[in-house]
Every structure is written in structure tokens, then in C-alpha cells.
Motif scaffolding. Structure first.
Motif, mmCIF file in Angstrom:
data_model
loop_
_atom_site.group_PDB
_atom_site.id
_atom_site.type_symbol
_atom_site.label_atom_id
_atom_site.label_comp_id
_atom_site.label_asym_id
_atom_site.label_seq_id
_atom_site.Cartn_x
_atom_site.Cartn_y
_atom_site.Cartn_z
ATOM 1 N N GLY A 50 41.803 8.801 51.920
ATOM 2 C CA GLY A 50 41.954 7.411 52.328
ATOM 3 C C GLY A 50 43.202 6.718 51.835
ATOM 4 N N ASP A 51 44.065 7.466 51.141
ATOM 5 C CA ASP A 51 45.308 6.894 50.638
ATOM 6 C C ASP A 51 46.503 7.581 51.266
ATOM 7 N N LEU A 52 47.537 6.804 51.507
ATOM 8 C CA LEU A 52 48.825 7.358 51.895
ATOM 9 C C LEU A 52 49.512 7.746 50.595
ATOM 10 N N VAL A 53 49.985 8.984 50.494
ATOM 11 C CA VAL A 53 50.583 9.464 49.246
ATOM 12 C C VAL A 53 51.920 10.132 49.513
ATOM 13 N N VAL A 54 52.784 10.082 48.506
ATOM 14 C CA VAL A 54 54.038 10.833 48.496
ATOM 15 C C VAL A 54 54.133 11.542 47.153
ATOM 16 N N GLY A 55 54.752 12.694 47.185
ATOM 17 C CA GLY A 55 54.952 13.447 45.968
ATOM 18 C C GLY A 55 56.418 13.436 45.583
ATOM 19 N N GLN A 95 51.629 3.419 43.255
ATOM 20 C CA GLN A 95 50.922 3.616 41.988
ATOM 21 C C GLN A 95 50.932 5.104 41.677
ATOM 22 N N GLU A 96 51.452 5.475 40.527
ATOM 23 C CA GLU A 96 51.415 6.890 40.177
ATOM 24 C C GLU A 96 49.976 7.303 39.890
ATOM 25 N N VAL A 97 49.582 8.438 40.421
ATOM 26 C CA VAL A 97 48.255 8.997 40.159
ATOM 27 C C VAL A 97 48.364 9.771 38.849
ATOM 28 N N LEU A 98 47.659 9.302 37.821
ATOM 29 C CA LEU A 98 47.745 9.898 36.493
ATOM 30 C C LEU A 98 46.451 10.586 36.065
ATOM 31 N N GLU A 102 41.771 13.885 39.281
ATOM 32 C CA GLU A 102 42.241 13.576 40.633
ATOM 33 C C GLU A 102 43.447 14.445 40.998
ATOM 34 N N LEU A 103 44.373 14.619 40.055
ATOM 35 C CA LEU A 103 45.533 15.477 40.311
ATOM 36 C C LEU A 103 45.106 16.926 40.530
ATOM 37 N N ALA A 104 44.135 17.412 39.747
ATOM 38 C CA ALA A 104 43.635 18.779 39.922
ATOM 39 C C ALA A 104 42.999 18.945 41.303
ATOM 40 N N PRO A 115 55.865 21.673 38.759
ATOM 41 C CA PRO A 115 55.218 20.400 38.451
ATOM 42 C C PRO A 115 55.642 19.317 39.446
ATOM 43 N N PHE A 116 54.810 18.320 39.584
ATOM 44 C CA PHE A 116 55.090 17.244 40.535
ATOM 45 C C PHE A 116 54.475 15.953 40.026
ATOM 46 N N GLN A 117 54.897 14.857 40.640
ATOM 47 C CA GLN A 117 54.279 13.554 40.417
ATOM 48 C C GLN A 117 53.752 13.091 41.769
ATOM 49 N N LEU A 118 52.614 12.417 41.754
ATOM 50 C CA LEU A 118 51.976 11.945 42.976
ATOM 51 C C LEU A 118 51.866 10.428 42.918
ATOM 52 N N PHE A 119 52.215 9.782 44.029
ATOM 53 C CA PHE A 119 52.159 8.326 44.121
ATOM 54 C C PHE A 119 51.290 7.907 45.296
ATOM 55 N N ARG A 120 50.376 6.989 45.027
ATOM 56 C CA ARG A 120 49.538 6.364 46.057
ATOM 57 C C ARG A 120 50.301 5.138 46.544
ATOM 58 N N LEU A 121 50.440 4.992 47.858
ATOM 59 C CA LEU A 121 51.175 3.861 48.420
ATOM 60 C C LEU A 121 50.204 2.779 48.860
ATOM 61 N N LEU A 122 50.364 1.601 48.297
ATOM 62 C CA LEU A 122 49.571 0.443 48.703
ATOM 63 C C LEU A 122 50.434 -0.364 49.666
ATOM 64 N N VAL A 123 49.940 -0.553 50.857
ATOM 65 C CA VAL A 123 50.729 -1.129 51.942
ATOM 66 C C VAL A 123 50.588 -2.645 51.967
ATOM 67 N N ALA A 124 51.717 -3.329 51.872
ATOM 68 C CA ALA A 124 51.745 -4.787 51.990
ATOM 69 C C ALA A 124 52.148 -5.204 53.398
ATOM 70 N N THR A 125 52.923 -4.358 54.069
ATOM 71 C CA THR A 125 53.371 -4.634 55.437
ATOM 72 C C THR A 125 53.474 -3.326 56.196
#
Length: 158
Positions: A50-55, A95-98, A102-104, A115-125
Motif C-alpha cells: 500500500g505504499d509507494l517506495v523507492v530504494g 520516510q526511511e523504512v528503518l 519490515e526491511l526483512a 545493502p540498500f535503503q528503502l524510502f516510503r513516499l507520502l504523497v502531498a500532490t
């Protein structure tokens, strides 16, 4: 708002926007540097739980930018330039997923290079621009507001 909230609020617009992001693999993410100037980076977009994410690779500039200032703009790859399926843009905060669990789960489900970092995108527009007759139609969605539609060009009402 979470991506799932956008899909609930305006399913047709959300489907069209997501269609633009799924039509190509690479998109353009804009972040803010330490001095406030913009930086653009290539990125891939996914919808997960349910989240838009980018790594991001650990230590990448875009990850550092988002960690310091979470504001972003994201532009879907424009394809062949015909605008046949529209043009999609999003803006909001990341928001970084820490959470380790959840990361596993994400790793088990998506198998990203580590290794990677994952970010959840909260959409304002969310903005979807497409052709309508000889003009263009711009549909904009913001949390807590109704969808707005503006038509420009010869198709615009007089």
C-alpha cells in the motif's frame, strides 16, 4: 497520504498515475541538497503493502538528501513523447523504512541488491497531465481536497 489512500480517494487517477510509473523502469527523483539547491537522480518506483517506495544504494546522494530533508518530487519517465498515456508527477515527503522486520519482509519479497535503503513516499500532490482534444487536461489531487481538473488549449471551455 499513503499510496493506498490515493487509490481509495481517486482510483481512476491513481491507476493512470501508476500506469505511467509502470510503463518504464527508470524515473526522475528530485531532492534538495545541503544548500537547498535541487538534485535529480534516477530511481525505480514500486508499490509495496500500500505504499509507494523507492530504494537507494547505501550512501547515495539521494538517500543523504532525503535523510536530511525529506521533500521530494518524482516525475514518471515520459515515454515516447507522444503524451498518449499522460504525464505523471508526484510531490511529498519520504520516510526511511528503518524497522528491521519490515526491511526483512521487503528483501524476502522483492530481492533488492544489498545493502540498500528503502524510502516510503507520502504523497502531498499527484498530478496527471494528458491530452484532451487539441488541448491538455491537468488533474491534481491533494490530501483532504477534491480532485481539480483544468483544461488548457483549444479544448478549453470558452
Amino acid at each position: 497520504m499513503r499510496w493506498a489512500d490515493l487509490e481509495t480517494a481517486e482510483p481512476d487517477v491513481a491507476a493512470a498515475v501508476l500506469g505511467r510509473f509502470r510503463a518504464a523502469r527508470h524515473h526522475v527523483l528530485a531532492t534538495l541538497t545541503l544548500d537547498g539547491s535541487p538534485r535529480v537522480s534516477g530511481t525505480e518506483v514500486d508499490v509495496w503493502r500500500g505504499d509507494l517506495v523507492v530504494g537507494s544504494m547505501v550512501g547515495a546522494r539521494k538517500a543523504a538528501d532525503l535523510g536530511r530533508d525529506p521533500r521530494f518530487a518524482l516525475h514518471a519517465h515520459t515515454g515516447d513523447g507522444s503524451m498518449a498515456d499522460g504525464d505523471a508527477k508526484l510531490a511529498g515527503t519520504a520516510q526511511e523504512v528503518l524497522d528491521a522486520e519490515e526491511l526483512a519482509d521487503y528483501v524476502a519479497d522483492r530481492h533488492p541488491p544489498e545493502p540498500f535503503q528503502l524510502f516510503r513516499l507520502l504523497v502531498a500532490t499527484a498530478v496527471l497531465t494528458d491530452l484532451q482534444g487539441d488541448g491538455i487536461r491537468v488533474r491534481t489531487l491533494r490530501p483532504g481536497r477534491p480532485l481539480t481538473t483544468v483544461v488548457r488549449g483549444s479544448a478549453a471551455p470558452e
